[in-house]
Scaffold this active site. Structure first.
Site, mmCIF file in Angstrom:
data_model
loop_
_atom_site.group_PDB
_atom_site.id
_atom_site.type_symbol
_atom_site.label_atom_id
_atom_site.label_comp_id
_atom_site.label_asym_id
_atom_site.label_seq_id
_atom_site.Cartn_x
_atom_site.Cartn_y
_atom_site.Cartn_z
ATOM 1 N N LYS A 179 0.820 -1.206 0.000
ATOM 2 C CA LYS A 179 0.000 0.000 0.000
ATOM 3 C C LYS A 179 0.856 1.259 0.000
ATOM 4 C CE LYS A 179 -1.426 2.445 3.259
ATOM 5 N NZ LYS A 179 -1.953 3.042 4.512
ATOM 6 N N ASP A 210 -6.231 0.162 0.588
ATOM 7 C CA ASP A 210 -6.233 0.231 2.044
ATOM 8 C C ASP A 210 -7.558 -0.342 2.547
ATOM 9 O OD1 ASP A 210 -8.134 2.116 1.455
ATOM 10 O OD2 ASP A 210 -7.296 3.673 2.764
#
Length: 212
Positions: A120, A138
């Site tokens: 991420k 996320d």
């Protein structure tokens, strides 16, 4: 979900969210990297409150090393997991200096090799700082993609892979930001605001929530 429905969702989010960018405050790729590292299990607001005074005196790898881990912890003490995050930041700064000439590498594999940097974080940095057509996933985006049926998957990587396949090229740069902002303010976790959602009629979520 049909592809034409996905494209319509993207079109509507594009029209609805006029400023598709991160809410983290940064001025350089290094500042963004540190901010995203700190944002794990923390809000962007809390990160910005911590990084504003930190970056005012230390916004380069060497400056943070000069600051030292104890003073660094003082700046980020209000953020969850600050002890481990401080250690990762110090180690990351050391690697950036010795291996990357104090610059944030524009390379996925080199980014995820840094302490505390996962998929991420690497994708956010590549997308936001360098303009790569990556899509970071996320918790908000994972929830949104599964709830709406846009790109369902059991893991973050599965959702990311699906997004990269189904999101047309012209939408890839901003897709992450549209989804995260929509998930943060409209398609929220406990009680989604379906009554004010611009894609409500396209969403496949069966248990929609409307104000009484």
């Amino acid at each position: 979900m049909k592809q034409k429905t996905r494209v319509e969702i993207l079109k509507r989010l594009k029209n609805h969210i006029k400023d598709p960018t991160t809410e983290l405050i940064y001025h350089t790729p290094f500042e963004l990297l540190i901010a995203v590292l700190l944002s794990a299990q923390a809000t962007d607001v809390s990160v910005n409150k911590a990084t504003k005074p930190l970056f005012a005196i230390a916004n380069t790898p060497q400056a943070i090393l000069n600051l030292g881990i104890n003073k660094l912890k003082d700046f980020i003490r209000t953020i969850g997991l600050y002890n481990s995050k401080a250690e990762n930041i110090i180690k990351t700064c050391q690697i950036l200096i010795t291996e990357h000439n104090s610059e944030v590498p524009e390379d996925f594999d080199k980014l995820i090799a840094l302490p505390g940097v996962g998929r991420k974080t690497a994708n956010v940095v590549l997308n936001t700082a360098f303009g790569w057509p990556t899509i970071a996933v996320d918790t908000h985006i994972f929830r949104l993609c599964n709830r709406t049926g846009f790109a369902p998957g059991k893991t973050v990587e599965a959702v990311e892979d699906k997004l990269l396949k189904v999101v047309p090229k012209e939408y890839k740069i901003n897709c992450h930001h549209w989804f995260i902002l929509h998930g943060r303010y409209t398609c929220i976790a406990r009680k989604p605001r379906c009554g004010s959602c611009v894609i409500e009629d396209l969403c496949e979520f069966k248990d929609k929530v409307y104000p009484e």
